[in-house]
Design a protein around this motif. Structure first.
Motif, short mmCIF file in Angstrom:
data_model
loop_
_atom_site.label_atom_id
_atom_site.label_comp_id
_atom_site.label_asym_id
_atom_site.label_seq_id
_atom_site.Cartn_x
_atom_site.Cartn_y
_atom_site.Cartn_z
N ASP A 74 0.83 -1.22 -0.02
CA ASP A 74 0.11 0.11 0.05
C ASP A 74 0.92 1.22 -0.11
O ASP A 74 2.20 1.18 0.11
N ARG A 123 -6.13 2.43 -6.03
CA ARG A 123 -5.34 0.93 -6.70
C ARG A 123 -5.68 0.73 -7.89
O ARG A 123 -6.83 0.60 -8.06
N PRO A 128 -0.03 1.57 -6.35
CA PRO A 128 0.14 0.93 -5.13
C PRO A 128 -1.50 0.87 -4.50
O PRO A 128 -2.15 0.00 -3.81
N GLY A 129 -1.98 2.29 -4.63
CA GLY A 129 -3.35 2.62 -3.82
C GLY A 129 -3.08 2.82 -2.47
O GLY A 129 -2.30 2.47 -1.75
N SER A 131 -4.00 3.81 1.37
CA SER A 131 -4.90 2.79 2.35
C SER A 131 -4.80 3.66 3.84
O SER A 131 -5.76 3.54 4.58
#
Ligand SMILES: Cc1ncc(COP(=O)(O)O)c(CN[C@H](C(=O)O)[C@H](C)O)c1O
Length: 334
Positions: A74, A123, A128-129, A131
């Motif tokens: 993440d 994501r 990666p995104g 979080s």
């Protein structure tokens, strides 16, 4: 020798030492230490969360929070000079396998909602995104600045628009609450989890608290154990923490001493001195910080290097007005 290096240097009171000696203890790994359980329950109540976890250090509290909030690969958002990014040995990557995307906050270290929206990464097959969003209040590197609740809430709301969790590094949460004249729970309400230190201005010898939802703290217990933070008869160190949490009376005096120190140092030519919100004073030394620190030490005063030409002074319960006057006199003699 008056020690302004940090508020981490505070020594426990006699009452804390007695409380440690007399503490009712058990095995905390089995949730069997009654003093730790009492401290965790009290801490959750004070900051208004469902549950709390006692951890040996603020760094572990932050890193346990990051590991519990995120999955490997993440990305998290944090302020460029935040403690979790600047002072925790790359723990974000080392412990959690998470990539940090840093954002330059304002002069208090606050992040705007627009910055959070712009920093968010969805994501997908390439990216990666995001979080987790990590905030800090007070902000250490900006000089112990107290960030208004509305600013914390606005950044947190922007994160929530993207289903991103929010962790607050509140190592000096109660300093922020005192400066903003609000309950600590009001600063915590907009975020998902908070870490605060018992071992800084609150004066306990050891320990911090990670607080948040019941289910989160359950998982954080396991991560703390994974990180080697499972403790046995920890009531010995939690008992002073309980006293620290229940007697948060000193912080306004620490802040007044910081203002007194800043006013005195500001009269000295060549020094650039911050206007403290809380217990931290930053001094731009117009020359190598090490030279200034060494000269102070020669006069019997300690402070810490915060940059090539920046020195930090922290006030706390082991320094009083006479120590502040001594520090100003020492700086004047340089
Ligand atoms: C905002 C913030 N969050 C977390 C921590 C870590 O707490 P500990 O791991 O030292 O208990 C600190 C300690 N800060 C220490 C200090 O100020 O002297 C040093 C710089 O690590 C902090 O300032």
């Amino acid at each position: 020798m008056p020690d302004f290096r940090s508020d981490t240097v505070t020594k426990p009171s006699e009452a804390m030492r007695e409380a440690a000696r007399d503490a009712d203890v058990g095995d905390d790994v089995y949730r069997g230490d009654p003093t730790v359980n009492e401290l965790e329950a009290r801490a959750a109540e004070v900051v208004g969360t469902e549950a709390a976890l006692y951890v040996p250090s603020g760094t572990m509290g932050n890193q346990v929070a990051i590991r519990t909030h995120t999955a490997r690969g993440d990305e998290l958002l944090c302020e460029t000079d935040s403690h979790i990014y600047k002072w925790e040995l790359g723990g974000i990557a080392q412990h959690s396998g998470v990539q940090a995307r840093t954002i330059d906050g304002d002069d208090r270290g606050a992040l705007s909602p627009e910055q959070v929206h712009d920093g968010y990464v969805a994501r997908d097959g390439h990216r990666p995104g995001t979080s987790l969003l990590c905030l800090e209040n007070t902000h250490n590197s900006k000089g112990g600045t107290a960030i208004p609740v509305d600013d914390i809430a606005a950044a947190a709301e922007a994160a929530r628009d993207h289903d991103v969790s929010v962790h607050l590094d509140g190592a000096r949460l109660f300093n922020a609450a005192a400066a903003l004249d609000v309950p600590a729970s009001e600063i915590v309400a907009p975020v998902d989890t908070v870490m605060f230190c018992l071992s800084k201005g609150l004066g306990a010898p050891v320990g911090s608290i990670l607080a948040g939802p019941e289910s989160f703290i359950e998982e954080a217990h396991r991560v703390r154990k994974l990180f080697g933070g499972g403790m046995r008869q920890a009531g010995m160190i939690a008992a002073p923490g309980l006293l620290a949490l229940d007697n948060r009376t000193r912080l306004h005096e620490d802040h007044a001493n910081a203002r007194l120190l800043a006013d005195g140092l500001r009269d000295i030519d060549g020094l650039g001195v911050s206007e403290p919100d809380t217990n931290i004073v930053l001094v731009d030394t117009d020359g190598p910080a090490e030279q200034f620190i060494d000269a102070l030490e020669a006069e019997g005063v300690q402070a810490s290097r915060f940059g090539p030409e920046q020195v930090r002074f922290c006030t706390h319960w082991d320094v009083d007005e006479s120590d502040v006057e001594r520090a100003v006199a020492a700086a004047q003699s340089i």
